[in-house]
Motif scaffolding. Structure first.
Motif, short mmCIF file in Angstrom:
data_model
loop_
_atom_site.label_atom_id
_atom_site.label_comp_id
_atom_site.label_asym_id
_atom_site.label_seq_id
_atom_site.Cartn_x
_atom_site.Cartn_y
_atom_site.Cartn_z
N ASN A 97 -48.05 33.13 -6.58
CA ASN A 97 -47.19 32.03 -6.17
C ASN A 97 -47.74 30.74 -6.75
N ARG A 98 -47.03 30.18 -7.72
CA ARG A 98 -47.48 28.93 -8.29
C ARG A 98 -46.28 28.06 -8.62
N THR A 99 -46.44 26.76 -8.46
CA THR A 99 -45.31 25.86 -8.58
C THR A 99 -44.98 25.50 -10.01
N THR B 200 -46.69 35.51 -15.62
CA THR B 200 -46.80 35.12 -14.22
C THR B 200 -45.45 35.19 -13.52
N ASP C 197 -43.38 34.45 -9.63
CA ASP C 197 -43.40 33.72 -8.36
C ASP C 197 -42.09 34.03 -7.65
N LYS D 35 -40.14 30.69 -7.31
CA LYS D 35 -39.93 29.79 -8.43
C LYS D 35 -39.49 30.49 -9.72
N SER E 168 -44.34 35.90 -1.23
CA SER E 168 -43.57 34.77 -0.72
C SER E 168 -42.10 35.09 -0.52
N ASP F 81 -44.31 38.19 -6.25
CA ASP F 81 -45.35 37.26 -6.72
C ASP F 81 -46.34 37.93 -7.67
#
Length: 525
Positions: free
Chosen positions: A2-4, A297, A299, A302, A391, A397
């Motif tokens: 989970n990264r913005t 990656t 998420d 996102k 998430s 994620d």
């Protein structure tokens, strides 16, 4: 993970390249009226654009999970880069089978594809979508362009220079996929005139371009470490070079095992270490693993997609499996292993214990469409090491480890056995390090006489199961086509059958041959 900063950023900036792919028959979306003059007046657009180039490996379009796709003519979820690459690398091999009958999928299980098969066609266009984005980023970030826009700050220019190196890495990565899957492909760069119909390059020419690019950019990339997780680094360059050199004999006709061993040594000398727990490499918080060198990656909030690891987690779940244990809200009843792969694991190998699901499953795949035929392998899960769900219950994620240290260990061992240098002691030590993790001790250790090429191929299958290496490995060992090694459903026969060597390459899309008269179809199609 989970990264913005992995969300789909700056649609307008990314859309600039859509009329300038330099490719051919590819139908792209969305269309944009943006111009470089208005988009790049904001310096943050450069960061947004390079983020979109990275995101091209992880998502399928410009809007959440679906609704504004990058390419048309195929279901958006099916069109996602990682999902397509995984399918082209795994489904035609001894490792995986998918039970769905969607157009384009059944022939992937059996090596019966054609130049019109949807997954083959979409993979070709995904590669050039990525190349097109990278090329446009490079066109828009020259010194002349920056001066023209009044972006003269030294710090900004240094930042953009690093982004340019990252764009070139991502382009090289896709070109590697291109020559591996399709052979001699058009070489399109930022210098290619917009709208030009590109000539077909030889496989060797594109290979040499990739190697030259990687060596040129290595010093300009961000250093490996937690701050650069998910980004191109010098170690990721060494890893890609190791993969290229290991397969140089296939790509160019001239092996380079010494180069593969040297590049693998450079990776091993880097800051990465084996993850103590094999299971943890494939969980929702695997971004904390000390072993992953370069990841696609994901998420759940996102970077939502119906492809990527979301596909791998859901499609591997079915039968009597409880979806909630895998951190998801439902199973898709798709992926299982072919029996040859399941039977490759010995008793005591904890890799099998941690990722296989056998209850209610048969070992043989007597019916492709029956999920209960074939042992399930829920290797990727949307739960953390502590058991917490990711998430989002649908979109995961869990990052995909495209490059990890264990592969470098196995490359060193193979290159050594093939005559690329190094030492017996190190080659054996690297293989046994992986087996000691797998067995929880030394009971699985092998001796030097056991370190044969066939053992290494088998160990690659065990260690790197379902990580999109298998087709490439089998081709390098001369076992993907022909009768040397036959597995379930190879050639469309339940017991397996010999197949033609021409299938070592995928065909160019039939539509592309019409759009680009410079292309010649791969032999056999």
């Amino acid at each position: 993970m989970n990264r913005t900063n992995r969300k789909a950023l700056a649609v307008a900036a990314a859309s600039l390249f859509l009329a300038a792919v330099g490719c051919t028959d590819l139908t792209l979306a969305p269309k944009s009226s943006s111009t470089d003059a208005n988009v790049f007046s904001d310096v943050s657009s450069y960061r947004a654009f390079i983020a979109k180039v990275y995101a091209g490996l992880a998502v399928s379009g410009q809007q959440g999970a679906a609704g504004n796709p990058d390419i048309l003519g195929i279901d958006e979820g099916f069109s996602q880069y990682l999902r397509l690459y995984w399918e082209t690398e795994e489904l035609p091999t001894d490792e995986a089978v998918i039970g769905w009958g969607d157009i384009g999928l059944p022939e992937m299980n059996t090596q019966l594809w054609t130049s019109q098969s949807n997954m083959v066609v979409a993979m070709y266009y995904r590669i050039y979508f990525q190349v097109g984005m990278a090329n446009e980023f490079l066109r828009q970030t020259t010194d002349a362009k920056l001066t023209e826009r009044g972006h003269n700050g030294s710090a900004l220019r240094a930042e953009i220079a690093q982004y340019r190196a990252e764009a070139r890495f991502l382009r090289a990565l896709s070109y590697w996929h291109g020559i591996d899957l399709f052979g001699g492909i058009p070489l399109v760069t930022e210098a290619t005139p917009l709208g030009a119909t590109p000539p077909q390059s030889t496989r060797t020419e594109v290979y040499n371009f990739i190697v030259t690019e990687l060596n040129a950019i290595k010093a300009d990339l961000p250093p490996a470490g937690a701050a650069s997780y998910g980004r191109a680094t010098p170690v990721a360059v060494d890893m890609l070079l190791a993969k290229l050199y290991l397969n140089a004999g296939v790509y160019t006709g001239t092996p380079n095992y010494a180069g593969a061993l040297t590049a693998a040594q450079a990776v091993i000398a880097g800051p990465y270490t084996l993850d103590p727990a094999y299971r943890d490499l494939f969980l929702a918080d695997n971004n904390t693993s000390p072993e992953i060198i370069f990841a696609i990656t994901q998420d759940g909030l996102k970077t939502q997609t119906w492809g990527g690891v979301t596909f791998l987690v859901h499609a591997s779940c079915g039968g009597s499996m409880n979806a909630s244990l895998y951190g998801i809200d439902g199973c898709w009843w798709g992926l299982r292993m072919k029996s040859q792969t399941y039977n490759r694991y010995a008793a005591g190998d904890k890799r099998a214990d941690s990722i296989f699901y056998t209850a209610g499953q048969t070992v043989p795949v007597t019916s492709i469409g029956n999920f209960n035929n074939g042992i399930a392998a829920p290797k990727f899960r949307n739960v953390t090491k502590t058991g917490a769900r990711g998430s989002h219950p649908t979109h995961v994620d869990t990052d995909f480890p495209l490059f990890r240290l264990a592969d470098a260990y196995l490359i060193y061992a193979e290159a050594h056995v093939r005559g690329g240098g190094g030492t017996d002691s190190l080659a054996l030590a690297y293989v046994n390090a992986l087996r000691e993790r797998a067995y929880g001790g030394t009971t699985g250790d092998i001796t030097l006489p056991q370190l044969t090429l066939q053992f290494i191929l088998d160990e690659r299958g065990r260690e790197l199961l379902w990580e999109a290496h298998r087709r490439t490995d089998l081709i390098r060992f001369g076992q993907f086509t022909g009768s040397t090694y036959v597995w379930e459903w190879k050639g469309g026969v339940a017991a397996g059958a010999s197949t033609g060597a021409y299938l070592d390459l995928y065909p160019f899309p039939a539509s592309e041959l019409i759009a680009n008269p410079h292309l010649q179809q791969n032999p056999g199609y």
